[in-house]
Design a protein around this motif. Structure first.
Motif, mmCIF file in Angstrom:
data_model
loop_
_atom_site.group_PDB
_atom_site.id
_atom_site.type_symbol
_atom_site.label_atom_id
_atom_site.label_comp_id
_atom_site.label_asym_id
_atom_site.label_seq_id
_atom_site.Cartn_x
_atom_site.Cartn_y
_atom_site.Cartn_z
ATOM 1 N N SER A 36 0.697 -1.070 -0.034
ATOM 2 C CA SER A 36 0.024 -0.197 -0.155
ATOM 3 C C SER A 36 0.706 1.344 -0.051
ATOM 4 O O SER A 36 0.255 2.335 -0.241
ATOM 5 N N GLY A 37 2.102 1.227 0.276
ATOM 6 C CA GLY A 37 3.040 2.331 0.131
ATOM 7 C C GLY A 37 2.706 3.076 1.725
ATOM 8 O O GLY A 37 3.308 4.104 1.763
ATOM 9 N N LYS A 38 2.075 2.284 2.691
ATOM 10 C CA LYS A 38 2.189 3.155 3.853
ATOM 11 C C LYS A 38 2.523 2.318 5.102
ATOM 12 O O LYS A 38 2.726 0.931 4.878
ATOM 13 N N SER A 39 3.123 2.817 6.069
ATOM 14 C CA SER A 39 3.888 2.211 6.958
ATOM 15 C C SER A 39 3.698 2.848 8.440
ATOM 16 O O SER A 39 2.977 3.926 8.456
ATOM 17 N N ALA A 40 4.060 2.209 9.651
ATOM 18 C CA ALA A 40 3.881 2.702 10.950
ATOM 19 C C ALA A 40 5.160 2.418 11.753
ATOM 20 O O ALA A 40 5.596 1.373 11.717
ATOM 21 N N VAL A 41 5.464 3.442 12.841
ATOM 22 C CA VAL A 41 6.455 3.322 13.706
ATOM 23 C C VAL A 41 5.686 2.172 14.475
ATOM 24 O O VAL A 41 4.399 2.488 15.071
ATOM 25 N N ILE A 42 6.401 1.253 15.178
ATOM 26 C CA ILE A 42 5.913 0.444 16.210
ATOM 27 C C ILE A 42 6.510 0.465 17.549
ATOM 28 O O ILE A 42 7.974 0.438 17.689
ATOM 29 N N VAL A 43 6.098 0.890 18.611
ATOM 30 C CA VAL A 43 6.742 0.905 19.849
ATOM 31 C C VAL A 43 6.119 -0.298 20.937
ATOM 32 O O VAL A 43 4.950 -0.410 21.098
ATOM 33 N N GLY A 44 7.128 -0.977 21.144
ATOM 34 C CA GLY A 44 6.866 -2.131 22.167
ATOM 35 C C GLY A 44 7.511 -2.075 23.513
ATOM 36 O O GLY A 44 8.334 -1.687 23.617
ATOM 37 N N ILE A 45 6.290 -1.944 24.407
ATOM 38 C CA ILE A 45 6.924 -1.914 25.855
ATOM 39 C C ILE A 45 6.908 -3.163 26.600
ATOM 40 O O ILE A 45 6.023 -4.156 26.716
ATOM 41 N N ASP A 46 8.162 -3.518 27.130
ATOM 42 C CA ASP A 46 8.374 -4.615 27.888
ATOM 43 C C ASP A 46 7.503 -4.984 28.813
ATOM 44 O O ASP A 46 6.855 -4.032 29.584
ATOM 45 N N ASN A 47 7.096 -6.254 29.158
ATOM 46 C CA ASN A 47 6.244 -6.617 30.142
ATOM 47 C C ASN A 47 6.985 -6.762 31.423
ATOM 48 O O ASN A 47 8.090 -6.537 31.523
ATOM 49 N N GLY A 48 6.358 -6.721 32.825
ATOM 50 C CA GLY A 48 6.833 -6.662 33.793
ATOM 51 C C GLY A 48 7.107 -8.071 34.464
ATOM 52 O O GLY A 48 7.404 -8.295 35.763
ATOM 53 N N ASN A 49 7.377 -9.097 33.703
ATOM 54 C CA ASN A 49 7.502 -10.177 34.151
ATOM 55 C C ASN A 49 6.563 -10.777 35.221
ATOM 56 O O ASN A 49 5.740 -10.960 35.080
ATOM 57 N N ALA A 50 7.304 -10.917 36.471
ATOM 58 C CA ALA A 50 6.292 -11.590 37.495
ATOM 59 C C ALA A 50 5.198 -10.767 37.773
ATOM 60 O O ALA A 50 4.180 -11.023 38.500
ATOM 61 N N TRP A 51 5.353 -9.339 37.356
ATOM 62 C CA TRP A 51 4.266 -8.322 37.628
ATOM 63 C C TRP A 51 3.414 -8.047 36.397
ATOM 64 O O TRP A 51 2.355 -7.310 36.834
#
Length: 258
Positions: free
Chosen positions: A69-84
């Motif tokens: 499509s000629g379109k794209s996006a920035v992806i921001v991944g937030i780490d999880n809190g493991n035990a939390w």
């Protein structure tokens, strides 16, 4: 043309150690700003950090979408809190949490703390340092499992910021239908995000699927715009990154082409 790159950052999380985030910036021209998707469980998104079921494969999906499509996006991944993680991605304000036999204990829901981290730490940092568009039409939030629940919560709580929500295999079953009805009835406004809900039908998804069906029926009952909802069910899919990798490209395409 600026080549694609994955950046990392360590940001202060309330009352815990700093939290890692990953920012995938696809190929783009100088001074070009891109739509952005904020996602939970950042450590499961990229092929560089596979789980036993692979990764959600967001970089490949973005690159494939650009080719089509000629379109794209920035992806921001937030780490999880493991035990939390379970508690971090479970909001308290929706209602009493129901613990199911196949799930861990969600005894101290802290989804509001994670939401505060997303809205007041992560998003300002990304908008200040990366080529992203900040208007709501170009901002989405997405997650899987408890992360899907948390993404749904963020979209409902901040419709002025997010125009699009991806709730993959969301843990809606952690609350009763009446709790959901009470919560949602107080949140509907003239501006609400488009909600893309997905569920599989195998393994743990057999427990999740009825609550996704419940939500799809409940939203219009409490006044949610029917044209801002979509439900996708793939009954053969289990509860893992391989399944979410399959559905993410459709979510991405819909967000970028609405």
């Amino acid at each position: 043309m600026i080549n694609s790159q994955i950046f990392t950052a360590s940001l202060p999380f309330p009352d815990k150690d700093n939290r890692n985030i990953w920012i995938f910036v696809p190929q783009h021209s100088e001074n070009q700003l891109l739509p952005v998707i904020y996602m939970t469980d950042g450590q499961c998104l990229f092929d560089e950090f596979p789980t036993p079921f692979g990764a959600v494969g967001v970089t490949q999906a973005v690159e494939n979408e650009f080719a089509v499509s000629g379109k794209s996006a920035v992806i921001v991944g937030i780490d999880n809190g493991n035990a939390w993680r379970d508690n971090e991605l479970t909001p308290a304000s929706i209602g009493e949490v129901i613990c199911h036999d196949s799930m861990d204990n969600f005894s101290k829901p802290e989804g509001e703390i994670f939401d505060n981290f997303l809205m007041n730490v992560v998003i300002p940092y990304v908008e200040d340092n990366f080529p992203v568009l900040a208007d709501r039409d170009n901002v989405a939030v997405c997650g899987c499992s408890s992360g899907g629940l948390q993404a749904f919560f963020a979209g409902i709580e901040h419709p002025d910021k997010f125009s699009y929500v991806g709730a993959f295999s969301p843990a809606f079953l952690l609350y009763s239908e009446q709790s959901w009805r009470n919560y949602l009835s107080s949140k509907i406004s003239d501006i609400m995000p488009y909600i893309y809900m997905y569920s599989g039908g195998a393994g743990l998804e057999q427990e999740i699927f009825p609550s996704v069906e419940m939500m799809y029926d409940l939203l219009p009952e409490v006044g949610y715009p029917y044209d801002k909802m979509n439900e996708v069910i793939l009954f053969e899919n289990d509860h893992n990154e391989s399944a979410w990798r399959e559905i993410f490209p459709d979510f991405l395409h819909t967000f970028l082409n609405l």
